[in-house]
Design a protein around this motif. Structure first.
Motif, PDB file in Angstrom:
ATOM      1  N   GLY A  52       0.797  -1.219   0.000  1.00  0.00           N
ATOM      2  CA  GLY A  52       0.000   0.000   0.000  1.00  0.00           C
ATOM      3  C   GLY A  52       0.824   1.261   0.000  1.00  0.00           C
ATOM      4  O   GLY A  52       0.288   2.361  -0.192  1.00  0.00           O
ATOM      5  N   GLY A  53       2.114   1.124   0.223  1.00  0.00           N
ATOM      6  CA  GLY A  53       2.998   2.278   0.272  1.00  0.00           C
ATOM      7  C   GLY A  53       3.445   2.741  -1.106  1.00  0.00           C
ATOM      8  O   GLY A  53       2.995   2.232  -2.134  1.00  0.00           O
ATOM      9  N   SER A  54       4.353   3.726  -1.086  1.00  0.00           N
ATOM     10  CA  SER A  54       4.821   4.337  -2.331  1.00  0.00           C
ATOM     11  C   SER A  54       6.337   4.445  -2.338  1.00  0.00           C
ATOM     12  O   SER A  54       6.974   4.539  -1.276  1.00  0.00           O
ATOM     13  N   LEU A  55       6.885   4.447  -3.527  1.00  0.00           N
ATOM     14  CA  LEU A  55       8.300   4.704  -3.749  1.00  0.00           C
ATOM     15  C   LEU A  55       8.448   5.443  -5.069  1.00  0.00           C
ATOM     16  O   LEU A  55       7.605   5.288  -5.967  1.00  0.00           O
ATOM     17  N   ARG A  56       9.525   6.217  -5.185  1.00  0.00           N
ATOM     18  CA  ARG A  56       9.836   6.848  -6.453  1.00  0.00           C
ATOM     19  C   ARG A  56      11.238   6.457  -6.882  1.00  0.00           C
ATOM     20  O   ARG A  56      12.203   6.697  -6.151  1.00  0.00           O
ATOM     21  N   LEU A  57      11.329   5.889  -8.059  1.00  0.00           N
ATOM     22  CA  LEU A  57      12.621   5.530  -8.633  1.00  0.00           C
ATOM     23  C   LEU A  57      13.068   6.622  -9.591  1.00  0.00           C
ATOM     24  O   LEU A  57      12.240   7.250 -10.260  1.00  0.00           O
ATOM     25  N   SER A  58      14.367   6.837  -9.641  1.00  0.00           N
ATOM     26  CA  SER A  58      14.946   7.797 -10.570  1.00  0.00           C
ATOM     27  C   SER A  58      16.000   7.097 -11.415  1.00  0.00           C
ATOM     28  O   SER A  58      16.660   6.174 -10.953  1.00  0.00           O
ATOM     29  N   CYS A  59      16.144   7.582 -12.635  1.00  0.00           N
ATOM     30  CA  CYS A  59      17.180   7.057 -13.527  1.00  0.00           C
ATOM     31  C   CYS A  59      17.787   8.232 -14.266  1.00  0.00           C
ATOM     32  O   CYS A  59      17.120   8.881 -15.070  1.00  0.00           O
ATOM     33  N   ALA A  60      19.055   8.496 -13.978  1.00  0.00           N
ATOM     34  CA  ALA A  60      19.752   9.594 -14.611  1.00  0.00           C
ATOM     35  C   ALA A  60      20.657   9.068 -15.710  1.00  0.00           C
ATOM     36  O   ALA A  60      21.461   8.155 -15.482  1.00  0.00           O
ATOM     37  N   ALA A  61      20.518   9.629 -16.885  1.00  0.00           N
ATOM     38  CA  ALA A  61      21.338   9.227 -18.023  1.00  0.00           C
ATOM     39  C   ALA A  61      22.459  10.232 -18.237  1.00  0.00           C
ATOM     40  O   ALA A  61      22.240  11.437 -18.159  1.00  0.00           O
ATOM     41  N   SER A  62      23.625   9.717 -18.489  1.00  0.00           N
ATOM     42  CA  SER A  62      24.755  10.601 -18.776  1.00  0.00           C
ATOM     43  C   SER A  62      25.531  10.031 -19.951  1.00  0.00           C
ATOM     44  O   SER A  62      25.498   8.843 -20.221  1.00  0.00           O
ATOM     45  N   GLY A  63      26.225  10.902 -20.612  1.00  0.00           N
ATOM     46  CA  GLY A  63      26.976  10.450 -21.770  1.00  0.00           C
ATOM     47  C   GLY A  63      26.967  11.533 -22.820  1.00  0.00           C
ATOM     48  O   GLY A  63      25.988  12.245 -22.990  1.00  0.00           O
ATOM     49  N   ARG A  64      28.021  11.608 -23.521  1.00  0.00           N
ATOM     50  CA  ARG A  64      28.179  12.688 -24.479  1.00  0.00           C
ATOM     51  C   ARG A  64      27.121  12.616 -25.570  1.00  0.00           C
ATOM     52  O   ARG A  64      26.951  11.605 -26.230  1.00  0.00           O
ATOM     53  N   THR A  65      26.389  13.647 -25.732  1.00  0.00           N
ATOM     54  CA  THR A  65      25.368  13.811 -26.773  1.00  0.00           C
ATOM     55  C   THR A  65      24.403  12.633 -26.831  1.00  0.00           C
ATOM     56  O   THR A  65      24.019  12.187 -27.909  1.00  0.00           O
ATOM     57  N   PHE A  66      24.028  12.130 -25.664  1.00  0.00           N
ATOM     58  CA  PHE A  66      23.091  11.010 -25.650  1.00  0.00           C
ATOM     59  C   PHE A  66      21.673  11.551 -25.674  1.00  0.00           C
ATOM     60  O   PHE A  66      21.244  12.230 -24.766  1.00  0.00           O
ATOM     61  N   SER A  67      20.966  11.241 -26.744  1.00  0.00           N
ATOM     62  CA  SER A  67      19.573  11.656 -26.883  1.00  0.00           C
ATOM     63  C   SER A  67      18.737  10.408 -27.114  1.00  0.00           C
ATOM     64  O   SER A  67      18.564   9.981 -28.261  1.00  0.00           O
ATOM     65  N   PRO A  68      18.231   9.822 -26.056  1.00  0.00           N
ATOM     66  CA  PRO A  68      17.479   8.576 -26.223  1.00  0.00           C
ATOM     67  C   PRO A  68      16.137   8.791 -26.910  1.00  0.00           C
ATOM     68  O   PRO A  68      15.479   9.806 -26.704  1.00  0.00           O
ATOM     69  N   ASP A  69      15.762   7.835 -27.715  1.00  0.00           N
ATOM     70  CA  ASP A  69      14.438   7.837 -28.326  1.00  0.00           C
ATOM     71  C   ASP A  69      13.395   7.502 -27.266  1.00  0.00           C
ATOM     72  O   ASP A  69      12.296   8.048 -27.266  1.00  0.00           O
ATOM     73  N   ALA A  70      13.766   6.598 -26.361  1.00  0.00           N
ATOM     74  CA  ALA A  70      12.852   6.197 -25.303  1.00  0.00           C
ATOM     75  C   ALA A  70      13.641   5.704 -24.102  1.00  0.00           C
ATOM     76  O   ALA A  70      14.782   5.252 -24.235  1.00  0.00           O
ATOM     77  N   MET A  71      13.015   5.817 -22.957  1.00  0.00           N
ATOM     78  CA  MET A  71      13.567   5.233 -21.739  1.00  0.00           C
ATOM     79  C   MET A  71      12.472   4.399 -21.102  1.00  0.00           C
ATOM     80  O   MET A  71      11.297   4.782 -21.122  1.00  0.00           O
ATOM     81  N   GLY A  72      12.878   3.284 -20.556  1.00  0.00           N
ATOM     82  CA  GLY A  72      11.889   2.372 -19.994  1.00  0.00           C
ATOM     83  C   GLY A  72      12.325   1.820 -18.662  1.00  0.00           C
ATOM     84  O   GLY A  72      13.492   1.913 -18.272  1.00  0.00           O
ATOM     85  N   TRP A  73      11.352   1.271 -17.966  1.00  0.00           N
ATOM     86  CA  TRP A  73      11.600   0.553 -16.725  1.00  0.00           C
ATOM     87  C   TRP A  73      11.158  -0.890 -16.911  1.00  0.00           C
ATOM     88  O   TRP A  73      10.063  -1.164 -17.446  1.00  0.00           O
ATOM     89  N   PHE A  74      12.021  -1.778 -16.470  1.00  0.00           N
ATOM     90  CA  PHE A  74      11.727  -3.201 -16.468  1.00  0.00           C
ATOM     91  C   PHE A  74      11.967  -3.724 -15.056  1.00  0.00           C
ATOM     92  O   PHE A  74      12.623  -3.063 -14.245  1.00  0.00           O
ATOM     93  N   ARG A  75      11.446  -4.895 -14.765  1.00  0.00           N
ATOM     94  CA  ARG A  75      11.706  -5.489 -13.453  1.00  0.00           C
ATOM     95  C   ARG A  75      11.896  -6.993 -13.600  1.00  0.00           C
ATOM     96  O   ARG A  75      11.401  -7.608 -14.552  1.00  0.00           O
ATOM     97  N   GLN A  76      12.623  -7.534 -12.643  1.00  0.00           N
ATOM     98  CA  GLN A  76      12.885  -8.965 -12.672  1.00  0.00           C
ATOM     99  C   GLN A  76      12.866  -9.504 -11.256  1.00  0.00           C
ATOM    100  O   GLN A  76      13.655  -9.077 -10.408  1.00  0.00           O
ATOM    101  N   ALA A  77      11.959 -10.425 -11.023  1.00  0.00           N
ATOM    102  CA  ALA A  77      11.868 -11.101  -9.735  1.00  0.00           C
ATOM    103  C   ALA A  77      12.685 -12.394  -9.806  1.00  0.00           C
ATOM    104  O   ALA A  77      12.905 -12.928 -10.901  1.00  0.00           O
TER     105      ALA A  77
END
Length: 123
Positions: free
Chosen positions: A15-40
């Motif tokens: 019932g609780g909450s969390l916020r995940l962050s993902c920071a991208a770095s790299g020279r002239t990196f312009s992603p078309d998309a960013m996604g989240w996946f999970r694996q149990a």
């Protein structure tokens, strides 16, 4: 070299909450998309949510209405706000990105991955 660095995982009660962050770095990196996946443990990596830089957003049915993906282009950062967490959401969460992606739900389309952050939801 492109790097994705996740943060924000942890232990939370159902019932609780969390916020995940993902920071991208790299020279002239312009992603078309960013996604989240999970694996149990013992399971395949599964799609959670994705956002294209043009603005299109997609969620897995299992998280629709509970999770929200967003981005801050200025910071090259994508977020995953998770609410109403359930024990079945327990997994390692991975951020992924690439410059050209056709099917955002397919993990094989992503060349760049973060190291993962653990989310554990207790009953």
């Amino acid at each position: 070299q492109v790097q994705l660095v996740e943060s924000g995982g942890g232990l939370v009660q159902a019932g609780g909450s969390l916020r995940l962050s993902c920071a991208a770095s790299g020279r002239t990196f312009s992603p078309d998309a960013m996604g989240w996946f999970r694996q149990a443990p013992g399971k395949e990596r599964e799609f959670v949510a994705a956002i294209r830089w043009r603005g299109t957003i997609l969620y897995a049915d299992s998280v629709k209405g509970r999770f929200t993906i967003s981005r801050d282009n200025a910071k090259s950062t994508v977020y995953l706000q998770m609410t109403s967490l359930k024990p079945e959401d327990t997994a390692a969460y991975y951020c992924a990105a690439d410059r050209a992606i056709v099917v955002v739900t397919n993990p094989r389309e992503y060349a760049y991955w973060g190291q993962g952050t653990q989310v554990t939801v207790s009953t």
